[in-house]
Design a protein around this motif. Structure first.
Motif, PDB file in Angstrom:
ATOM      1  N   PRO A 133      -7.630 -15.007   1.077  1.00  0.00           N
ATOM      2  CA  PRO A 133      -7.257 -14.971   2.502  1.00  0.00           C
ATOM      3  C   PRO A 133      -5.732 -14.977   2.754  1.00  0.00           C
ATOM      4  N   LEU A 134      -4.944 -15.322   1.737  1.00  0.00           N
ATOM      5  CA  LEU A 134      -3.481 -15.351   1.875  1.00  0.00           C
ATOM      6  C   LEU A 134      -2.835 -14.048   1.406  1.00  0.00           C
ATOM      7  N   LEU A 135      -3.658 -13.062   1.046  1.00  0.00           N
ATOM      8  CA  LEU A 135      -3.142 -11.795   0.527  1.00  0.00           C
ATOM      9  C   LEU A 135      -3.238 -10.683   1.558  1.00  0.00           C
ATOM     10  N   GLU A 136      -2.242  -9.796   1.538  1.00  0.00           N
ATOM     11  CA  GLU A 136      -2.300  -8.563   2.330  1.00  0.00           C
ATOM     12  C   GLU A 136      -3.129  -7.522   1.607  1.00  0.00           C
ATOM     13  N   ASN A 137      -2.998  -7.496   0.280  1.00  0.00           N
ATOM     14  CA  ASN A 137      -3.644  -6.470  -0.517  1.00  0.00           C
ATOM     15  C   ASN A 137      -3.923  -7.016  -1.908  1.00  0.00           C
ATOM     16  N   ARG A 138      -4.989  -6.498  -2.526  1.00  0.00           N
ATOM     17  CA  ARG A 138      -5.376  -6.945  -3.867  1.00  0.00           C
ATOM     18  C   ARG A 138      -5.968  -5.752  -4.604  1.00  0.00           C
ATOM     19  N   GLU A 139      -5.321  -5.357  -5.699  1.00  0.00           N
ATOM     20  CA  GLU A 139      -5.818  -4.254  -6.515  1.00  0.00           C
ATOM     21  C   GLU A 139      -6.091  -4.769  -7.921  1.00  0.00           C
ATOM     22  N   ILE A 140      -7.239  -4.370  -8.465  1.00  0.00           N
ATOM     23  CA  ILE A 140      -7.640  -4.847  -9.783  1.00  0.00           C
ATOM     24  C   ILE A 140      -8.067  -3.659 -10.636  1.00  0.00           C
ATOM     25  N   VAL A 141      -7.537  -3.599 -11.859  1.00  0.00           N
ATOM     26  CA  VAL A 141      -7.909  -2.553 -12.806  1.00  0.00           C
ATOM     27  C   VAL A 141      -8.338  -3.240 -14.098  1.00  0.00           C
TER      28      VAL A 141
END
Length: 101
Positions: free
Chosen positions: A86-94
């Protein structure tokens, strides 16, 4: 058939303005619990030199089952999904697997 080769995770998190200290505090607890997991090979946290609100995680797991175990852990569910996301603007995972040539 499930992959039995080591799996590495690259996660890039863009933290909301004013939340970096909160995220880093929570992430320290996630790190400390994650490195205790049987299938964890390493859990490294990096902060961007050009944008202090960008965090890059580099994680290693012995296989896909270890990744699943990590994602189902209490600390991942409570701290990462419940408090950090909830404190993130964006989250990308590879997720990547070492190729054997």
């Amino acid at each position: 058939m499930e992959n039995q080769n080591p799996v590495h995770v690259f996660a890039t998190w863009k933290v909301k303005e004013g939340q970096i200290e909160n995220v880093l505090h929570l992430l320290k607890a996630v790190h400390n619990e994650s490195i205790k997991e049987e299938g964890n090979l390493f859990y490294k946290v990096h902060q961007s030199n050009s944008d202090v609100n960008t965090i890059v995680l580099f994680e290693g797991y012995s296989n896909e089952a270890a990744v699943a175990e990590h994602r189902n852990s209490v600390h991942f569910q409570d701290l990462v999904l419940g408090k950090i996301v909830p404190l993130l603007e964006n989250r990308e995972i590879v997720l990547v697997t070492d190729l054997k040539f």
